[in-house]
Design an enzyme around this catalytic site. Structure first.
Site, PDB file in Angstrom:
ATOM      1  N   LEU A 124       0.839  -1.206   0.000  1.00 54.01           N
ATOM      2  CA  LEU A 124       0.000   0.000   0.000  1.00 54.01           C
ATOM      3  C   LEU A 124       0.871   1.252   0.000  1.00 54.01           C
ATOM      4  O   LEU A 124       0.745   2.115  -0.882  1.00 54.01           O
ATOM      5  CB  LEU A 124      -0.916  -0.006   1.243  1.00 54.01           C
ATOM      6  N   GLY A 130       1.695   7.760   3.021  1.00 49.51           N
ATOM      7  CA  GLY A 130       1.838   6.904   4.203  1.00 49.51           C
ATOM      8  C   GLY A 130       0.507   6.860   4.922  1.00 49.51           C
ATOM      9  O   GLY A 130      -0.389   6.094   4.546  1.00 49.51           O
ATOM     10  N   SER A 131       0.343   7.739   5.921  1.00 53.93           N
ATOM     11  CA  SER A 131      -0.942   7.779   6.632  1.00 53.93           C
ATOM     12  C   SER A 131      -2.079   8.136   5.672  1.00 53.93           C
ATOM     13  O   SER A 131      -3.192   7.634   5.809  1.00 53.93           O
ATOM     14  CB  SER A 131      -0.892   8.826   7.745  1.00 53.93           C
ATOM     15  N   ASP A 239      -8.012  -3.634   9.436  1.00 57.46           N
ATOM     16  CA  ASP A 239      -8.824  -3.848  10.646  1.00 57.46           C
ATOM     17  C   ASP A 239      -8.642  -5.271  11.171  1.00 57.46           C
ATOM     18  O   ASP A 239      -8.563  -5.500  12.376  1.00 57.46           O
ATOM     19  CB  ASP A 239     -10.317  -3.626  10.348  1.00 57.46           C
ATOM     20  N   ARG A 242      -4.670  -5.728  12.411  1.00 52.70           N
ATOM     21  CA  ARG A 242      -4.071  -4.939  13.517  1.00 52.70           C
ATOM     22  C   ARG A 242      -4.052  -5.654  14.865  1.00 52.70           C
ATOM     23  O   ARG A 242      -3.104  -5.461  15.633  1.00 52.70           O
ATOM     24  CB  ARG A 242      -4.800  -3.594  13.654  1.00 52.70           C
ATOM     25  N   GLN A 336      15.575   0.164  31.897  1.00 57.66           N
ATOM     26  CA  GLN A 336      15.822   0.926  33.129  1.00 57.66           C
ATOM     27  C   GLN A 336      16.055   0.003  34.326  1.00 57.66           C
ATOM     28  O   GLN A 336      16.981   0.219  35.114  1.00 57.66           O
ATOM     29  CB  GLN A 336      14.621   1.859  33.394  1.00 57.66           C
ATOM     30  N   GLY A 339      19.440  -1.302  34.273  1.00 53.63           N
ATOM     31  CA  GLY A 339      20.521  -0.315  34.351  1.00 53.63           C
ATOM     32  C   GLY A 339      21.419  -0.384  33.120  1.00 53.63           C
ATOM     33  O   GLY A 339      20.940  -0.616  32.006  1.00 53.63           O
ATOM     34  N   GLU A 363       1.239  -0.351  10.091  1.00 49.78           N
ATOM     35  CA  GLU A 363      -0.200  -0.674  10.036  1.00 49.78           C
ATOM     36  C   GLU A 363      -1.054   0.470  10.583  1.00 49.78           C
ATOM     37  O   GLU A 363      -2.079   0.253  11.224  1.00 49.78           O
ATOM     38  CB  GLU A 363      -0.502  -2.005  10.730  1.00 49.78           C
ATOM     39  N   GLY A 364      -0.617   1.696  10.329  1.00 48.85           N
ATOM     40  CA  GLY A 364      -1.320   2.889  10.786  1.00 48.85           C
ATOM     41  C   GLY A 364      -0.739   3.361  12.098  1.00 48.85           C
ATOM     42  O   GLY A 364      -0.747   2.617  13.088  1.00 48.85           O
TER      43      GLY A 364
END
Ligand SMILES: Cc1cc2nc3c(=O)[nH]c(=O)nc-3n(C[C@H](O)[C@H](O)[C@H](O)COP(=O)(O)OP(=O)(O)OC[C@H]3O[C@@H](n4cnc5c(N)ncnc54)[C@H](O)[C@@H]3O)c2cc1C
Length: 383
Positions: A124, A130-131, A239, A242, A336, A339, A363-364
């Site tokens: 696509l 893109g979006s 849909d 996702r 984190q 460390g 995928e959006g």
């Protein structure tokens, strides 16, 4: 938490878990370092029938639904979402055929994809689309008994590795969003080639390339669905797909939590394991809250989608956004908790953190998903 899976669902989890523990985890660092494609591991997934999970039985699949594939993908994501992406992109390529293709196209391609004999991809995105997918420039016109495609798709997962490509092109610009049509392009079709592999921050075990069409000629019957229905098929495909991305997020977050918690138990500072410090425990607790709430949401959304195929968008966008935001946060917190060791390539925490980022983008993007959720709410509350 017990999600009361059926025997068949537990079997899917167990198979995917075994492949993840025995094949993905031991090989992920090398595939990441070399940008290697996990051909052998995907072959083993094919032998274990994982490629057939969401494909109907009449096309050689297992006949499962969105929930079943989510269960498999989550396990793979716990090991490596690069390999998980290479696997899941097959369904992104297969769903347009499954959702909108003719019986002939289904018979021709779905059994090959379900068996893993052929890999699939979904084309696509383009450099300037893109979006805003409606901005695609790739065109297709009918010339006698053949469609002729011209244009370039960008960042296509499984590019160069797949044999079957579901591709969107404009067939009538004057009709705007209703002027797009989907086609199946095969590896080796005249005028079709793939660009070199992109080098990426993460998910390096997945291949990402351009798809280049230069007067690419394909037979007339390779059109997927009605002419002009391309974007409807694209939206339905995304849909349906996702929740798989959301499941990769749940798996990655679980893997990061497992690693951080076991590290915190064995790492000693000030004479005690760092897990004894409340600050560390609270980070781990927040990570666990994120993982379990994301998992519950993804499972519920996948079951909803399976039961209500005409009402997928909001559930799909909500679970993708939430679970992938959780994945990014949990992966960052795992570094984190560990460390400086978390920052070193010696441990997979840094790879998980690099990998997690893509989940919020492809995928959006999660911004666009929030737009989708907002638009759905706007419709729901308008009456
Ligand atoms: C590794 C990788 C694999 C991919 N695989 C595939 C594939 O297999 N097939 C395929 O077709 N595509 C694929 N893509 C493309 C991917 O889906 C797009 O990158 C994604 O949809 C975003 O488009 P963009 O990158 O052009 O970002 P842009 O659309 O340029 O967005 C840039 C920024 O603006 C924001 N933005 C844009 N529009 C809006 C808006 N309306 N409201 C709020 N914010 C907005 C975005 O959220 C983002 O933060 C892949 C991408 C990557 C990186």
């Amino acid at each position: 938490m017990d999600y009361f899976l059926s025997e068949e669902q537990q079997m899917i989890v167990d198979i995917a878990k075994q492949i993840t523990d025995e094949r993905i985890i031991p090989n992920r660092a090398e595939l990441d370092e070399t940008h290697g494609f996990p051909r052998e591991i995907l072959g083993e997934m094919a032998q274990a029938d994982l490629f057939g999970v969401p494909i109907p039985e009449e096309y050689g699949g297992f006949g499962g639904g969105c929930f079943d594939i989510v269960l498999a993908v989550e396990q793979l994501g716990r090991g490596c979402i690069g390999i998980g992406t290479a696997f899941a992109a097959n369904f992104l390529g297969a769903y347009p055929i499954l959702l909108s293709g003719s019986e002939e196209l289904k018979q021709k391609y779905l059994p090959e994809i379900a068996s893993g004999r052929k890999f699939a991809a979904f084309g696509l995105t383009e450099a300037n689309a893109g979006s805003d997918a409606s901005g695609i420039q790739t065109t297709a016109y009918l010339d006698g008994d053949e469609w002729v495609l011209n244009g370039t798709k960008q960042w296509i997962t499984n590019g160069g590795e797949a044999q079957v490509y579901s591709v969107v092109a404009m067939t009538d610009r004057s009709r705007g969003a209703r002027g797009a049509t989907m086609f199946v392009v095969e590896e080796g079709d005249p005028g079709f080639s793939c660009g070199p592999k992109e080098r990426k921050m993460g998910i390096r075990a997945s291949s990402t390339t351009e798809l280049i069409f230069k007067d690419c000629r394909i037979p007339k019957d390779r059109v997927i669905g009605r002419q002009g229905s391309g974007f409807i098929t694209v939206m339905k495909t995304l849909d349906l797909s996702r929740p798989g991305i959301a499941a990769l997020g749940v798996g990655l977050a679980q893997g990061a939590l497992d690693m951080a918690a076991s590290y915190a138990k064995q790492r000693k500072q000030f004479g005690k394991p760092v897990i004894a410090f409340q600050a560390v425990q609270h980070m781990l607790a927040d990570m666990a809250i994120g993982v379990e709430s994301a998992r519950s949401l993804v499972y519920s959304a996948a079951k909803h989608i399976q039961a209500h195929p005409r009402d997928m968008s909001k559930a799909s966008a909500i679970c993708k956004t939430y679970a992938t935001d959780v994945a990014m946060k949990v992966a960052t917190d795992a570094v984190q908790v560990m460390g400086g060791y978390g920052y070193m390539c010696e441990y997979p925490a840094e790879k998980m953190m690099r990998d997690a980022k893509i989940l919020q983008i492809y995928e959006g993007t999660n911004q666009v998903q929030r737009n989708v959720i907002g638009q759905e709410l706007n419709k729901e509350y308008s009456s």
